[in-house]
Design a protein around this motif. Structure first.
Motif, short mmCIF file in Angstrom:
data_model
loop_
_atom_site.label_atom_id
_atom_site.label_comp_id
_atom_site.label_asym_id
_atom_site.label_seq_id
_atom_site.Cartn_x
_atom_site.Cartn_y
_atom_site.Cartn_z
N LYS A 194 -6.83 3.04 -3.50
CA LYS A 194 -5.27 3.47 -3.26
C LYS A 194 -5.25 4.69 -2.99
N GLY A 195 -4.12 5.17 -2.41
CA GLY A 195 -3.97 6.66 -2.41
C GLY A 195 -3.80 6.66 -0.73
N HIS A 227 -7.69 -0.89 1.24
CA HIS A 227 -8.73 -1.05 0.24
C HIS A 227 -9.84 -0.23 0.54
N GLY A 228 -11.04 -0.25 -0.36
CA GLY A 228 -12.17 0.54 -0.15
C GLY A 228 -12.26 1.94 -1.02
N ALA A 269 0.87 -1.28 -0.12
CA ALA A 269 -0.11 -0.12 -0.04
C ALA A 269 0.98 1.43 0.15
N VAL A 270 1.92 1.25 0.67
CA VAL A 270 2.63 2.47 0.77
C VAL A 270 3.93 2.73 -0.38
N CYS A 271 4.04 1.70 -1.26
CA CYS A 271 5.13 1.46 -2.07
C CYS A 271 5.15 2.74 -3.27
N GLY A 272 3.95 3.18 -3.37
CA GLY A 272 3.92 4.15 -4.21
C GLY A 272 3.36 5.54 -3.80
N ILE A 273 3.48 5.88 -2.39
CA ILE A 273 3.06 6.98 -1.93
C ILE A 273 4.18 8.16 -1.99
N LEU A 274 3.75 9.14 -2.59
CA LEU A 274 4.94 10.18 -3.08
C LEU A 274 5.76 10.46 -1.59
N LEU A 275 5.16 10.79 -0.69
CA LEU A 275 5.59 11.30 0.63
C LEU A 275 6.89 10.39 1.12
N VAL A 279 -19.73 23.49 1.15
CA VAL A 279 -19.95 24.63 0.16
C VAL A 279 -21.45 25.36 0.41
N ASN A 280 -21.39 26.43 1.25
CA ASN A 280 -22.82 27.08 1.53
C ASN A 280 -23.41 26.08 2.19
N GLY A 281 -23.01 25.34 3.31
CA GLY A 281 -23.75 24.32 3.94
C GLY A 281 -24.04 23.00 3.38
N GLN A 282 -23.54 22.80 2.38
CA GLN A 282 -23.83 21.38 1.38
C GLN A 282 -22.37 20.86 1.37
N GLU A 283 -22.39 19.52 1.26
CA GLU A 283 -21.03 18.85 1.28
C GLU A 283 -21.21 18.45 -0.24
N LYS A 284 -20.12 18.76 -0.77
CA LYS A 284 -19.86 18.63 -2.20
C LYS A 284 -18.55 17.85 -2.37
N LYS A 285 -18.85 16.70 -3.07
CA LYS A 285 -17.73 15.74 -3.77
C LYS A 285 -16.93 16.44 -4.45
N ILE A 286 -15.48 16.23 -4.13
CA ILE A 286 -14.72 16.73 -5.01
C ILE A 286 -13.52 15.67 -5.58
N HIS A 287 -13.78 14.56 -4.84
CA HIS A 287 -12.73 13.32 -5.39
C HIS A 287 -13.03 12.00 -4.73
N ARG A 288 -12.77 11.09 -5.29
CA ARG A 288 -13.03 9.57 -4.78
C ARG A 288 -11.76 8.86 -4.98
N PHE A 289 -11.44 8.35 -4.00
CA PHE A 289 -10.19 7.35 -3.86
C PHE A 289 -10.67 6.16 -4.03
N ASP A 290 -10.02 5.37 -5.00
CA ASP A 290 -10.51 4.04 -5.17
C ASP A 290 -9.42 2.94 -5.11
#
Length: 369
Positions: A187-188, A165-166, A117-123, A174-185
């Protein structure tokens, strides 16, 4: 040298990220120049947190509701989200104490999954093998269910997470509403910004499916990641100061170059680059000796030079956009600092004229030998 995050840096970076998400510029570098020029003129800093990882196809998230960033009281445990830590400052130069080192026992199967899981992490790219073992030791497993919030926007940072996994959605208010800006699939990683910049969580992370995460607490993250990054930068800055070609760089340019370098190790006789290969970057010799040869049509090789610490090689193919023109082998154990092709022109622009002059000398030698 003491590494301390300047006051206001977190806000500045968050505001810039918001602007990028909103405007979606074609040229990020030109946009950054215009953006920070306007910031300098107006001198009216904002405090709008935003999450930095998004897909290019996602819509801009706009400005979150500042009311959402009021602290909430929660009893702390290793899974809970911490409060009132944003004023802490971390000095990696003064931190030489490993007494707070934590180790979570793991089965062989768990260690294998975590290593993958960690082998590709940039950090983790700058870490030595023993430091990677510290990372694996310090992480603990956390199972999540659909709808469970791993991180709440506005909370202070407690843990850094790597996905085993998951599916996980990144949500911004945003203005009281939760807006999805990304999904991890499956990995990450996420959660590092609050730990690195001493700022509240800039987004919420919610599990979409059953999943497993690997978590590292705040203190371990700083001790392993930030301290190692500081030592790496310091070591590379000292290396680069001894490279004559780089004398024309400003200190901050050398610092950026140091941050982009990655250590690679080679054993005696191992090929570092092969003549005819496509160029993927250039190299600076940290320690050891290298041997340079050129292939002849009859199948033999002629040695054309040997070089030690402080020398660089591999830039010719990048300058001319051609395949490698020589072989480079390790003599004994060799450690090099590698600069990827994408970073080459951006970071070494001021030195390109010097490199081109040196490459002409090299080509004249090889053509007459």
């Amino acid at each position: 040298m003491s590494l301390e995050i300047p006051d206001g840096l977190g806000d500045l970076l968050r505001d810039f990220t918001v602007a990028v998400l909103r405007d979606k510029p074609n040229d990020l570098y030109d946009f950054a120049v215009d953006y920070f020029s306007k910031v300098k003129e107006t001198r009216k800093p904002k405090s709008i947190p935003m999450y930095v990882i998004v897909d290019e196809d996602d819509e801009g998230a706009g400005e979150p509701d500042k009311e959402q960033f009021k602290p909430k009281t929660r009893k702390y445990n290793r899974y809970a989200r911490r409060q009132s830590v944003s004023a802490e400052r971390y000095d990696p130069e003064a931190d030489d104490d490993d007494e707070d080192k934590v180790i979570y026992p793991k089965t062989d199967e768990q260690r294998e999954r975590l290593t993958e899981a960690v082998c590709g992490i940039l950090l983790f790219r700058c870490l030595e093998p023993e430091q990677m073992q510290d990372v694996i030791d310090a992480m603990f497993e956390k199972s999540v269910k659909p709808g469970e919030y791993v991180i709440h926007q506005g909370d202070d940072g407690d843990n850094f997470y790597v996905i085993d996994h998951g599916l996980y959605d990144v949500l911004v208010n945003v203005n009281g509403q939760e807006k999805k800006i990304h999904r991890f699939d499956n990995k990450g990683s996420f959660g590092e910004l609050a730990l690195m910049y001493n700022m509240p969580r800039s987004a919420s992370i919610v599990a979409v499916s059953d999943g497993v995460l690997w978590a590292m607490d705040r203190n371990s993250f700083r001790r392993i990641i930030l301290r190692s990054a500081f030592k790496k930068r310091k070591m590379y800055e000292e290396l680069l100061e001894n490279v004559t070609m780089l004398k024309s760089l400003e200190p901050y340019e050398r610092m950026n170059l140091a941050d982009a370098l990655v250590t690679r190790n080679y054993h005696d006789g191992e090929t570092i680059i092969a003549q005819g290969d496509e160029a993927d970057g250039m190299y600076f010799v940290e320690s050891g000796m290298i041997r340079v040869t050129i292939n002849h049509p009859d199948g033999g090789e002629e040695e054309v030079g040997r070089h030690g610490a402080g020398k660089y090689f591999g830039e010719l193919a990048l300058i001319e956009n051609k395949p490698r023109s020589a072989n480079v082998y390790a003599i004994g154990k060799v450690k090099v600092a590698f600069l990827e092709r994408d970073s080459f022109e951006r970071l070494l622009g001021p030195c390109l004229d010097i490199m081109k002059r040196n490459s002409e000398i090299y080509k004249n030698y090889t053509e007459t030998s």
